[in-house]
Structures are given as C-alpha cells and as structure tokens.
Design a protein around this motif. Structure first.
Motif, PDB file in Angstrom:
ATOM      1  N   SER A 183      43.905  54.435  40.507  1.00 35.62           N
ATOM      2  CA  SER A 183      44.099  52.990  40.374  1.00 35.62           C
ATOM      3  C   SER A 183      42.793  52.264  40.627  1.00 35.62           C
ATOM      4  CB  SER A 183      45.172  52.510  41.354  1.00 35.62           C
ATOM      5  OG  SER A 183      46.443  52.817  40.849  1.00 35.62           O
ATOM      6  N   ARG A 184      41.681  52.950  40.412  1.00 39.06           N
ATOM      7  CA  ARG A 184      40.359  52.346  40.562  1.00 39.06           C
ATOM      8  C   ARG A 184      39.734  52.201  39.195  1.00 39.06           C
ATOM      9  NH1 ARG A 184      38.643  51.358  46.000  1.00 39.06           N
ATOM     10  NH2 ARG A 184      40.761  51.516  46.775  1.00 39.06           N
ATOM     11  N   TYR A 202      31.182  36.910  41.811  1.00 46.61           N
ATOM     12  CA  TYR A 202      30.522  37.280  40.552  1.00 46.61           C
ATOM     13  C   TYR A 202      29.689  36.135  39.968  1.00 46.61           C
ATOM     14  CZ  TYR A 202      33.166  41.669  40.108  1.00 46.61           C
ATOM     15  OH  TYR A 202      33.686  42.922  40.286  1.00 46.61           O
ATOM     16  N   ASP A 240      38.452  44.627  45.676  1.00 46.46           N
ATOM     17  CA  ASP A 240      37.836  44.403  44.359  1.00 46.46           C
ATOM     18  C   ASP A 240      38.092  42.980  43.887  1.00 46.46           C
ATOM     19  OD1 ASP A 240      36.851  46.916  43.984  1.00 46.46           O
ATOM     20  OD2 ASP A 240      38.571  47.656  42.851  1.00 46.46           O
ATOM     21  N   VAL A 241      39.367  42.575  43.936  1.00 43.81           N
ATOM     22  CA  VAL A 241      39.743  41.269  43.409  1.00 43.81           C
ATOM     23  C   VAL A 241      39.107  40.160  44.248  1.00 43.81           C
ATOM     24  CG1 VAL A 241      41.659  39.705  42.949  1.00 43.81           C
ATOM     25  CG2 VAL A 241      41.868  42.110  42.373  1.00 43.81           C
ATOM     26  N   SER A 288      41.515  47.270  43.514  1.00 43.75           N
ATOM     27  CA  SER A 288      42.009  47.175  44.880  1.00 43.75           C
ATOM     28  C   SER A 288      41.965  45.713  45.316  1.00 43.75           C
ATOM     29  CB  SER A 288      41.153  48.027  45.809  1.00 43.75           C
ATOM     30  OG  SER A 288      39.873  47.461  45.927  1.00 43.75           O
ATOM     31  N   ASP A 325      42.006  48.315  50.795  1.00 41.50           N
ATOM     32  CA  ASP A 325      41.962  49.432  49.847  1.00 41.50           C
ATOM     33  C   ASP A 325      43.250  49.611  49.054  1.00 41.50           C
ATOM     34  OD1 ASP A 325      39.369  50.131  50.351  1.00 41.50           O
ATOM     35  OD2 ASP A 325      39.902  51.330  52.109  1.00 41.50           O
ATOM     36  N   TRP A 354      49.107  42.626  37.146  1.00 43.15           N
ATOM     37  CA  TRP A 354      48.926  43.225  38.475  1.00 43.15           C
ATOM     38  C   TRP A 354      48.907  44.736  38.424  1.00 43.15           C
ATOM     39  CZ3 TRP A 354      47.142  40.363  42.243  1.00 43.15           C
ATOM     40  CH2 TRP A 354      47.230  38.975  42.091  1.00 43.15           C
ATOM     41  N   HIS A 381      46.081  49.142  46.232  1.00 43.94           N
ATOM     42  CA  HIS A 381      46.095  48.708  44.838  1.00 43.94           C
ATOM     43  C   HIS A 381      46.863  47.388  44.769  1.00 43.94           C
ATOM     44  CE1 HIS A 381      47.886  48.952  40.617  1.00 43.94           C
ATOM     45  NE2 HIS A 381      46.619  48.631  40.496  1.00 43.94           N
ATOM     46  N   ILE A 382      46.385  46.446  43.946  1.00 41.25           N
ATOM     47  CA  ILE A 382      46.999  45.115  43.918  1.00 41.25           C
ATOM     48  C   ILE A 382      48.453  45.164  43.459  1.00 41.25           C
ATOM     49  CG2 ILE A 382      44.913  43.724  43.684  1.00 41.25           C
ATOM     50  CD1 ILE A 382      45.339  43.842  40.647  1.00 41.25           C
ATOM     51  N   PHE A 418      46.644  46.184  36.688  1.00 44.13           N
ATOM     52  CA  PHE A 418      45.224  46.458  36.449  1.00 44.13           C
ATOM     53  C   PHE A 418      44.665  47.314  37.588  1.00 44.13           C
ATOM     54  CE2 PHE A 418      40.708  45.553  36.221  1.00 44.13           C
ATOM     55  CZ  PHE A 418      40.483  45.508  34.861  1.00 44.13           C
ATOM     56  N   PRO A 419      43.856  48.334  37.231  1.00 43.66           N
ATOM     57  CA  PRO A 419      43.354  49.202  38.300  1.00 43.66           C
ATOM     58  C   PRO A 419      42.282  48.511  39.142  1.00 43.66           C
ATOM     59  CG  PRO A 419      42.455  49.886  36.185  1.00 43.66           C
ATOM     60  CD  PRO A 419      43.459  48.805  35.903  1.00 43.66           C
ATOM     61  N   MET A 447      35.595  39.536  43.373  1.00 40.86           N
ATOM     62  CA  MET A 447      35.332  38.885  42.085  1.00 40.86           C
ATOM     63  C   MET A 447      34.900  37.434  42.287  1.00 40.86           C
ATOM     64  SD  MET A 447      38.417  40.355  39.728  1.00 40.86           S
ATOM     65  CE  MET A 447      38.495  42.102  39.279  1.00 40.86           C
ATOM     66  N   GLY A 448      35.287  36.840  43.419  1.00 39.36           N
ATOM     67  CA  GLY A 448      34.871  35.476  43.709  1.00 39.36           C
ATOM     68  C   GLY A 448      33.368  35.320  43.799  1.00 39.36           C
ATOM     69  N   ARG A 460      40.100  35.209  46.999  1.00 37.42           N
ATOM     70  CA  ARG A 460      39.062  35.256  45.972  1.00 37.42           C
ATOM     71  C   ARG A 460      38.421  33.877  45.793  1.00 37.42           C
ATOM     72  NH1 ARG A 460      40.527  36.774  39.775  1.00 37.42           N
ATOM     73  NH2 ARG A 460      41.608  34.790  39.960  1.00 37.42           N
ATOM     74  N   ARG A 468      25.163  43.769  40.970  1.00 41.33           N
ATOM     75  CA  ARG A 468      26.478  44.212  41.440  1.00 41.33           C
ATOM     76  C   ARG A 468      26.716  43.643  42.836  1.00 41.33           C
ATOM     77  NH1 ARG A 468      27.513  49.364  39.066  1.00 41.33           N
ATOM     78  NH2 ARG A 468      26.998  49.149  36.882  1.00 41.33           N
TER      79      ARG A 468
END
Lengths: 367, 266
Positions: free
Chosen positions: A218-219, B113, B106-107, B103, B144, B98, B146-147, B100-101, B110-111, B162, B121
C-alpha cells in the motif's frame, strides 16, 4: 546460446514490460485502465495512415502516427465526457469502436495498395515480436530512459495529481500541464508496445503489472518498483516461453505471463491477496472469540472463593461453539498463558488471565 | 464579514477575502450570481446554503481554480493569482480515492509540496512538520497506517493536518464536519480556534445549522445569490434562513425570539 534475433526480441520485450509497468501504475491509480485500451485501439488508424502517407513499414516511421492517433483518442474521450451527456464508459466505447473501425477500413485500403511492403501491416492487430529490429530496441531504450527520468523528476507532482488534483491546483502546481505530460507518457508506453504485443492486447500488458503490484503493498514507491519489476519479469518469461514453444506467439506470451502474475498476486499478495485477507480475518475472528470465551470463563471463576481453582470443561459457551472449535479456543487461551488445562476435563484461570479479562472488560466498557 | 451593495472605500486593513460583483457559471448555467462579500482577517466564517447553492464553487473561485464570468476576488488586498500561496485547502473527503497507496504521513506531507518547488523531495524537516500537524489533530501514532484503513473522521483529520502543513493565512475547508464522529468534530473545532488565535482566517462550508452560532463568528448565507452575510448574531435569523432555503428550512433556530430582522447590508 541465444541468437541475435532472440536477443533483440528479448531486450525489446523487457523494455516494453518495464515501460508498461511504470506508466501502468499511474494509469491504474488514476482509473484510466480502460482509457489505455481505447488509446491502443485508437492508434491503429494512425499507424495505417502513416504507412499510406510514407509507404514505409518501419516502426520508427509509423510510431509518430500511432502516438498522434492515440493522443487524439484520449482527448476525444475526455471532451466527449465534458461536452455531451455521455459518461466515461459510453465515451470510451464510442471512441474505441469508431477509431478502431476506421483503422480496420484503412487497413483494407492499404492492403489493396500496390506496394509490396504492406504485407504484415495487419500484424499490428495481434503483434509480431519477430518484426523488431535492433534499431527499434535502441528507440525503446531511449524512451524507457526518458520515462524513467520524467518519473524521477516529477515524482511528487505526478503522485499528487493522481491522488488529489484539486489540492495540487491549490498549491499552484500547473495541473493541466502535469496532467497532459502524464497522459502523453501513458499513451507513449501503450504505443511502443503495439508492434510487439498488438492493438488488442496492449492495455492488458499496461495494467497487469501494476494491478499485481498493488496486491503486495500500500506504498506508492514500493508499488512503482514492483510494477516495473513485474513488467520486466513478464517480458523475460514471455520471450522464454514462446521460444521454448518453437515459433510461439511472443506478444501474447508476454501478456499471459503478466496475467499469470496478476492471478498469483490476487491470491497471495501480502497486502490484499485473497488468501492473506481471509487468513487475517480468520485470525482476528478467532482472537475476538477467544477473548469473549476468556471473559465468560473469568465471570464464572470470580464467583468462587478461589478464582484460580480448576473447573469442569464445557460449562460455558459450548452450546454455541462446535466441540472442535471450543477445544481450539481453549488451546489458544492456554498458549497465551491466560488459562491452564489441568487435565482433559478441567481448566483453571491463571492470574494473567484474570488481569487480561479485566483489561478487556474495561476496554469494552469504555468503547 | 459583510455583504456590500455599495462599493466601499478601500479599507485601511484589506479584508482576507474580498469578492466583488462575482458571477460564476458552468456551461452557461449561473452557479453564483452577483456576489459581493468581504471576510475580515482573523475570523471563523461559515458558508451556509442548500445543496447546489454554489458553496463549493465559491471556495473554488476564491482559490482561483475557476474563471468567473464577471467580477473578481481579492485576497488580502491583492488579486487571487498573486496570493494563491497563502491559501491552505481542505477538499471534501468524499471526492478522494482513499484506496490510493499512501500512508497517513505521506498525505500530510503533501501539504509541503508547494513550498518545496520542482525536483525537491520532502526531507526531514517536512517529515517533522507533518508529524507535528498530525499530532495537532490527534493522529499521533497513525503515521504509517494506510489511509484506507482509517475511519471517515480520521481521514478528515488527515486532510486537515495536510492543510496545517501547507501553513496558509487563509484556510478554505469544504464540509470538514460532514459525517464525522464526535471526537473528530471536537478536534477540528480545536484546530479552528487555534488558527483564529494565530490570526488566520478560516472559511468553512458548513451544513449543520445548529452548530453555526456555537462554532463561527461570521456566516454567509448563499443560494446562488448572497442572501446575507455578517456576524452570526446579526445575520443568522429565521427570516434569512427562510430566504436561503426557500421555506424548506431543515432547522430554524427561531429559538431567539428577539432576533433582529434581516439585514443584508451593514
């Protein structure tokens, strides 16, 4: 040892598998798998038109035609959805069949043309790996390198527009351009495989490695790496298998290898493979049932002066559970140290078991 | 916040959001009609109105994502195009995939970016910012995950985190309270109040009329046109709500019999 032709085909298929895996991950996550299918079918009239205009049969000459027609198909789908009452599925079906039909008509025209070279043009339908030349492999390599570079450079941008394009726009990213660039990358990945895999099967090769990869993780980054690896593997295995078959069809063999990976992944993928999901669900269910049994046992035990003295088995819960399941759960509780099985007919609560039961009761009370 | 019928003199301290003569249409169908609205800096403002009233369109136009048919939007006294970096945005949760792969971390990252710019990165600093933002919405320890494994309320809080990482001056939130649990509602309200203390401006599309007086300073009642706008105690009246919802008010806070009569201008 492998001869020159085989080496060229092998290199070509591995590169096609790798680019498919890369672009396919985006196509799958953006729910554009069917769009890729429309694009590959839409490329056919472009290929034949390029041939009619140039009279050349070489793939590098036909490629721009395929690319242009593929992009046209994708844009047509998007505009049909936007400006008519047709939804995505209707627009896809329409564009796919109209453009593919046009391609077939043009193909008939081309086959009546006087040049001798039109022979084999119809191999674009199902692909013909043996038609690959070493020059084509160089071109494929250049494209794969370019795609790799683009993915690395636009890593976070492409990831973000795939997940949440509106938020990307709020960050002042040029979403329209990023979107167009990604679309061209996907179309390019589809188009370069057409000679080898064919118009009909190409979208399968695009989507399969990504779909397989998603079952294991899921990454995003891991999925991308796995998708490329699976695409490459499908190329290797497909060429190997078709060689072993003596003149076996290479393109379909590559697609079959990729599809095989999907089936295995759907069943055994660590993240969402059916087998693991079932197993996890079963384990969880058993855990909950064991906890329920423990609370029931503890309830009985604390009604006595000595909660830890042995009691007869089968007093509680047995009416709802099969005998085997009941034994199984008691064994589980014993493994956790919450009860001890004194003999075949008696169990006794342990102090740890009483603690655990209190803790669980507390959790349930506050939930 | 105030609705204007007469153009004001340029105020000393420009409002966070200044909307003038704004008309927005999708395919010739007007969604927002001739809106004049100011939202002052440092306020918690709700945008309220029935479905299809153009609330989301208003948010999207303030962000500069839609080109208005007429009128313009100024943020902090400058055209939107120059100020977009000062916006932090929370989209509707239901609009996202939701599965989408990605964590939770991760999401949230994104704030960052937008700040990072091309080719860079997110690194250690962005990571720490994201962890801090997740803590502010009560999601520490979830980094960690998954969303897709989160509850609806937790997903909503990830989106808020985010936006916190985005660190804007103007926060635009599209229905953040939609279908969330009590814990999440509490967490979001805490975040909103903290933002106000820091002098940020927050504009929230909101559906639950009952909580408007408790949560917000200002309210704008929208149904294609702007019905009324201003401090909640002045504007949030039976009459205005009836005008906004066309008599089909889901809830009338008539509950304040002495409420002043509708004032659409200040």
């Amino acid at each position: 040892m492998i001869d020159h032709t085989t080496a060229v085909v092998l290199a070509g298929c591995v590169l096609i598998g790798a680019t498919s895996g890369t672009a396919g991950a985006y196509a799958l996550l953006r729910r554009q798998a069917l769009l890729a299918d429309a694009v590959s079918h839409a490329a056919l009239p472009g290929i034949v038109l390029a041939f009619l205009l140039t009279g050349e049969r070489s793939f590098s000459v036909l490629l721009p035609g395929a690319l242009a027609a593929g992009v046209t198909g994708a844009v047509l789908v998007q505009h049909t959805v936007r400006w008519t009452r047709l939804e995505q599925d209707g627009a896809l079906a329409l564009v796919l069949s109209v453009m593919f039909g046009t391609g077939i008509v043009l193909l008939t025209v081309a086959q009546k043309a006087p040049q001798a070279s039109q022979a084999g043009l119809s191999s674009f339908l199902f692909g013909q790996a043996a038609a690959m030349l070493s020059g084509d492999v160089v071109g494929l390599f250049a494209l794969a390198a370019l795609l790799l570079f683009a993915v690395a450079a636009l890593w976070k941008e492409w990831k973000l527009i795939s997940f949440d394009a509106e938020f990307a726009a709020s960050l002042t990213l040029p979403v329209t351009w990023l979107d167009a660039a990604l679309m061209i990358a996907i179309v390019a990945a589809v188009v370069v495989g057409l000679q080898t895999v064919g118009v009909v099967l190409m979208s399968a090769l695009l989507v399969a490695p990504a779909a397989a990869a998603r079952q294991w993780t899921s990454r995003f980054g891991t999925m991308m790496l796995l998708s490329v690896a699976f695409g490459t593997l499908a190329g290797l295995v497909g060429v190997g298998a078709s060689n072993a078959m003596e003149k076996g069809p290479t393109g379909p063999a590559v697609v079959l290898a990729a599809s095989g990976l999907v089936v295995v992944s759907l069943l055994f993928g660590r993240e969402r493979g059916v087998v693991w999901v079932r197993l996890r669900r079963r384990t969880k269910r058993r855990g909950v049932m064991a906890e329920q049994l423990l609370s029931a046992l503890a309830q009985i035990a604390i009604q006595h002066d000595d909660p830890f003295e042995p009691r007869e088995r089968g007093l509680i819960g047995a009416d709802q559970l099969g005998a085997e399941e009941y034994d199984d759960l008691l064994a589980l509780l014993e493994r956790r140290g919450w009860i001890r099985c004194v003999d075949r007919y008696h169990w006794a609560l342990t102090p740890e078991g009483l603690d655990a039961a209190r803790r669980l009761g507390h959790q349930r009370g506050s939930a | 916040m105030r609705a204007r019928k007469q153009p004001l003199h340029v105020p000393h301290d420009p409002p966070a959001v200044h909307i003038e003569d704004l008309t927005v249409a999708y395919h010739d169908r007007p969604v927002l009609w001739d809106i004049d609205l100011d939202i002052d800096t440092g306020r918690l403002a709700a945008v309220v109105g029935p479905n299809g009233a153009g609330k989301t369109t208003m948010i999207r136009t303030i962000m500069g994502l839609l080109r208005p048919l007429a009128g313009h939007v100024y943020l902090f006294g400058r055209p939107v195009a120059e100020q977009r970096r000062r916006i932090a945005y929370v989209p509707q949760r239901a609009a996202l995939d939701w599965d989408f792969p990605a964590s939770v971390l991760d999401v949230a990252m994104m704030g960052s970016y937008g700040r990072l710019g091309w080719f860079r990165r997110p690194g250690r600093r962005e990571r720490l910012q994201a962890i801090d933002a997740l803590q502010q919405v009560g999601l520490q320890g979830f980094e960690d995950r998954h969303i897709g494994a989160l509850s609806g309320g937790q997903q909503q809080r990830v989106l808020i985190a985010r936006a916190l990482v985005q660190d804007g001056d103007l926060y635009l939130m599209d229905e953040p309270f939609q279908g969330v649990d009590a814990v999440t509602e509490r967490a979001i309200i805490d975040v909103l109040r903290r933002l106000r203390e820091e002098g940020k401006t927050v504009v929230v599309v909101h559906h639950d009329l009952q909580t408007v007086p408790e949560y917000f300073d200002d309210v704008a009642l929208v149904n294609v046109r702007l019905i009324a706008a201003g401090p909640v105690e002045d504007v949030f009246t039976d009459e205005n709500l009836r005008l906004t919802y066309g008599g089909r008010t889901p809830y009338l806070p008539s509950l304040r019999p002495g409420a002043p009569s509708p004032e659409s201008s200040q």
